[in-house]
Write a protein that holds these residues in place. Structure first.
Motif, PDB file in Angstrom:
ATOM      1  N   GLU A 193     -16.396  12.568  65.207  1.00  0.00           N
ATOM      2  CA  GLU A 193     -15.037  11.952  65.065  1.00  0.00           C
ATOM      3  C   GLU A 193     -15.678  10.416  65.276  1.00  0.00           C
ATOM      4  N   ALA A 194     -16.523   9.458  66.024  1.00  0.00           N
ATOM      5  CA  ALA A 194     -16.726   8.367  65.650  1.00  0.00           C
ATOM      6  C   ALA A 194     -17.381   8.351  64.446  1.00  0.00           C
ATOM      7  N   ALA A 195     -18.416   8.509  64.073  1.00  0.00           N
ATOM      8  CA  ALA A 195     -19.593   8.501  62.807  1.00  0.00           C
ATOM      9  C   ALA A 195     -19.054   8.355  61.827  1.00  0.00           C
ATOM     10  N   ALA A 196     -17.779   9.774  61.773  1.00  0.00           N
ATOM     11  CA  ALA A 196     -17.134   9.983  60.497  1.00  0.00           C
ATOM     12  C   ALA A 196     -15.918   8.491  60.115  1.00  0.00           C
ATOM     13  N   GLU A 197     -15.547   8.154  61.074  1.00  0.00           N
ATOM     14  CA  GLU A 197     -14.639   7.059  61.544  1.00  0.00           C
ATOM     15  C   GLU A 197     -15.821   5.510  60.830  1.00  0.00           C
ATOM     16  N   THR A 198     -15.879   5.299  60.446  1.00  0.00           N
ATOM     17  CA  THR A 198     -17.045   3.847  60.581  1.00  0.00           C
ATOM     18  C   THR A 198     -17.607   4.840  58.946  1.00  0.00           C
ATOM     19  N   ILE A 199     -17.910   5.827  58.454  1.00  0.00           N
ATOM     20  CA  ILE A 199     -18.396   6.550  57.054  1.00  0.00           C
ATOM     21  C   ILE A 199     -17.095   6.738  56.939  1.00  0.00           C
ATOM     22  N   GLN A 200     -16.084   6.690  57.055  1.00  0.00           N
ATOM     23  CA  GLN A 200     -14.624   6.889  56.072  1.00  0.00           C
ATOM     24  C   GLN A 200     -14.671   8.602  55.666  1.00  0.00           C
ATOM     25  N   ALA A 201     -15.043   9.218  56.223  1.00  0.00           N
ATOM     26  CA  ALA A 201     -15.415  10.711  56.417  1.00  0.00           C
ATOM     27  C   ALA A 201     -14.339  11.066  56.934  1.00  0.00           C
ATOM     28  N   ASN A 202     -14.173  12.832  56.754  1.00  0.00           N
ATOM     29  CA  ASN A 202     -13.664  12.872  56.827  1.00  0.00           C
ATOM     30  C   ASN A 202     -13.163  13.091  58.437  1.00  0.00           C
ATOM     31  N   THR A 203     -12.475  12.772  59.670  1.00  0.00           N
ATOM     32  CA  THR A 203     -12.558  13.025  61.036  1.00  0.00           C
ATOM     33  C   THR A 203     -12.286  13.761  61.551  1.00  0.00           C
ATOM     34  N   ILE A 204     -11.497  14.985  60.490  1.00  0.00           N
ATOM     35  CA  ILE A 204     -10.981  16.384  61.619  1.00  0.00           C
ATOM     36  C   ILE A 204     -11.771  17.221  61.419  1.00  0.00           C
ATOM     37  N   LEU A 205     -12.452  16.897  60.020  1.00  0.00           N
ATOM     38  CA  LEU A 205     -13.249  18.141  59.745  1.00  0.00           C
ATOM     39  C   LEU A 205     -14.904  18.401  60.224  1.00  0.00           C
ATOM     40  N   CYS A 206     -14.605  16.600  60.657  1.00  0.00           N
ATOM     41  CA  CYS A 206     -15.762  16.478  61.654  1.00  0.00           C
ATOM     42  C   CYS A 206     -15.869  16.609  63.462  1.00  0.00           C
ATOM     43  N   ARG A 207     -14.543  16.950  64.001  1.00  0.00           N
ATOM     44  CA  ARG A 207     -14.187  17.114  64.824  1.00  0.00           C
ATOM     45  C   ARG A 207     -14.282  18.661  65.460  1.00  0.00           C
ATOM     46  N   VAL A 208     -13.144  19.957  63.931  1.00  0.00           N
ATOM     47  CA  VAL A 208     -13.483  20.744  63.868  1.00  0.00           C
ATOM     48  C   VAL A 208     -15.214  21.459  64.091  1.00  0.00           C
ATOM     49  N   GLY A 209     -15.314  21.236  63.337  1.00  0.00           N
ATOM     50  CA  GLY A 209     -16.986  21.553  62.906  1.00  0.00           C
ATOM     51  C   GLY A 209     -17.629  21.540  63.832  1.00  0.00           C
ATOM     52  N   SER A 210     -17.236  20.879  64.984  1.00  0.00           N
ATOM     53  CA  SER A 210     -17.947  19.905  66.577  1.00  0.00           C
ATOM     54  C   SER A 210     -17.658  21.208  67.645  1.00  0.00           C
ATOM     55  N   TYR A 211     -16.810  21.237  67.594  1.00  0.00           N
ATOM     56  CA  TYR A 211     -15.845  22.679  68.427  1.00  0.00           C
ATOM     57  C   TYR A 211     -16.759  23.282  68.641  1.00  0.00           C
ATOM     58  N   PHE A 212     -16.769  24.434  67.037  1.00  0.00           N
ATOM     59  CA  PHE A 212     -17.560  26.086  66.640  1.00  0.00           C
ATOM     60  C   PHE A 212     -18.423  25.178  66.183  1.00  0.00           C
ATOM     61  N   HIS A 213     -19.568  25.085  66.888  1.00  0.00           N
ATOM     62  CA  HIS A 213     -21.033  24.692  66.262  1.00  0.00           C
ATOM     63  C   HIS A 213     -22.218  25.547  67.112  1.00  0.00           C
ATOM     64  N   ASP A 214     -21.368  26.013  68.191  1.00  0.00           N
ATOM     65  CA  ASP A 214     -22.184  26.225  68.752  1.00  0.00           C
ATOM     66  C   ASP A 214     -21.877  27.880  69.367  1.00  0.00           C
ATOM     67  N   ILE A 215     -20.325  28.582  68.632  1.00  0.00           N
ATOM     68  CA  ILE A 215     -20.643  29.299  69.196  1.00  0.00           C
ATOM     69  C   ILE A 215     -21.376  30.898  69.671  1.00  0.00           C
ATOM     70  N   GLY A 216     -22.216  30.961  68.702  1.00  0.00           N
ATOM     71  CA  GLY A 216     -23.027  31.456  68.536  1.00  0.00           C
ATOM     72  C   GLY A 216     -23.868  32.165  69.916  1.00  0.00           C
ATOM     73  N   LYS A 217     -24.113  31.098  70.441  1.00  0.00           N
ATOM     74  CA  LYS A 217     -24.537  31.365  71.787  1.00  0.00           C
ATOM     75  C   LYS A 217     -23.810  32.026  73.131  1.00  0.00           C
ATOM     76  N   LEU A 218     -21.929  32.759  72.230  1.00  0.00           N
ATOM     77  CA  LEU A 218     -21.592  32.918  73.821  1.00  0.00           C
ATOM     78  C   LEU A 218     -22.293  34.547  73.802  1.00  0.00           C
ATOM     79  N   LYS A 219     -23.476  34.765  72.754  1.00  0.00           N
ATOM     80  CA  LYS A 219     -24.095  36.765  72.742  1.00  0.00           C
ATOM     81  C   LYS A 219     -25.019  36.787  73.740  1.00  0.00           C
ATOM     82  N   ARG A 220     -25.971  35.093  74.076  1.00  0.00           N
ATOM     83  CA  ARG A 220     -26.526  35.263  75.380  1.00  0.00           C
ATOM     84  C   ARG A 220     -27.010  33.510  76.157  1.00  0.00           C
ATOM     85  N   PRO A 221     -25.315  33.353  76.392  1.00  0.00           N
ATOM     86  CA  PRO A 221     -25.067  32.061  76.948  1.00  0.00           C
ATOM     87  C   PRO A 221     -26.700  31.637  78.348  1.00  0.00           C
TER      88      PRO A 221
END
Length: 244
Positions: A193-221
């Motif tokens: 989110e901090a990086a997205a604010e700096t380059i004026q990207a979509n901050t909410i998209l970056c935040r949500v993408g980061s929340y869910f980017h590792d959910i595949g690890k739920l299979k064998r944490p």
């Protein structure tokens, strides 16, 4: 095209109403802000400006090539697009409605002075309708935006904001079953989110993408170091190929 046709149809249907008094400028009843809000959320602000310009032109032709109608609708559309730009919360749409209503009053007063209107009734009534135009447009936008999102399978910033709720079922599973990965995802989201604010990207998209980017690890944490804690590493007993 659908939004354009709806607004043009509304403009055309207003001519069929016989009981509108002569001192009411009929173009103040066209809720063009709906187009600007919906297209800004669903597509881009550039498309919103282009489509709004076409609606303004067609509506002005419908109203007997009315220059005043074009100016009112065009300026209202542009201002709505500028105000709603980078808005994430649905409450921003409500605030936008009030601001647009006040801006419409300013446009109406300017048009009245330009065409030398001297009737206080004309200024008063059209200002009221102009203000209500902005409020009603925001109400209608909030009502129909979810349907457009669903029909055309578009994920808007409002949908992303709902997904960012940490009570989301997947995130709760991540917190319970893979707490190390959960904490890692939160840290990544803050950095993204901090990086997205700096380059004026979509901050909410970056935040949500980061929340869910590792959910595949739920299979064998336990196979990932951040979730092992004091337990033994299962990779030590596996062959490199299986471990990979």
């Amino acid at each position: 095209m659908l939004i354009l046709l709806i607004l043009i149809s509304i403009s055309r249907s207003l001519l069929l109403i016989d009981f509108i008094p002569s001192y009411i400028s009929i173009y103040t009843l066209v809720p063009i802000s709906i187009s600007a809000m919906l297209l800004s959320f669903l597509v881009t602000s550039k498309i919103s400006i282009i489509c709004g310009t076409f609606i303004s032109l067609f509506a002005a032709l419908i109203f007997s090539t009315n220059y005043e109608a074009f100016m009112f609708l065009f300026l209202c559309n542009c201002m709505t697009t500028f105000i709603i730009f980078n808005s994430y919360k649905r409450s921003d749409v409500i605030v936008c409605g009030y601001i647009i209503g006040l801006f419409n009053i300013a446009i109406i007063i300017g048009i009245g002075l330009f065409i030398n209107k001297t009737s206080y009734m004309w200024y008063g009534v059209n200002s009221i309708f102009g203000f209500l135009n902005g409020i009603v447009s925001s109400m209608i936008t909030l009502a129909i935006l979810p349907y457009f999102e669903s029909i055309f399978k578009i994920t808007t910033n409002q949908t992303l904001l709902e997904l960012s709720n940490l009570n989301h079922p997947v995130l709760k599973r991540l917190m319970l079953n893979a707490p190390g990965t959960y904490q890692h995802s939160l840290m990544v989201s803050n950095l993204a989110e901090a990086a997205a604010e700096t380059i004026q990207a979509n901050t909410i998209l970056c935040r949500v993408g980061s929340y869910f980017h590792d959910i595949g690890k739920l299979k064998r944490p336990i196979f990932f170091t951040e979730n092992q804690f004091s337990e033994s590493n299962p990779h030590e007993t596996l062959s490199p190929r299986i471990s990979k």
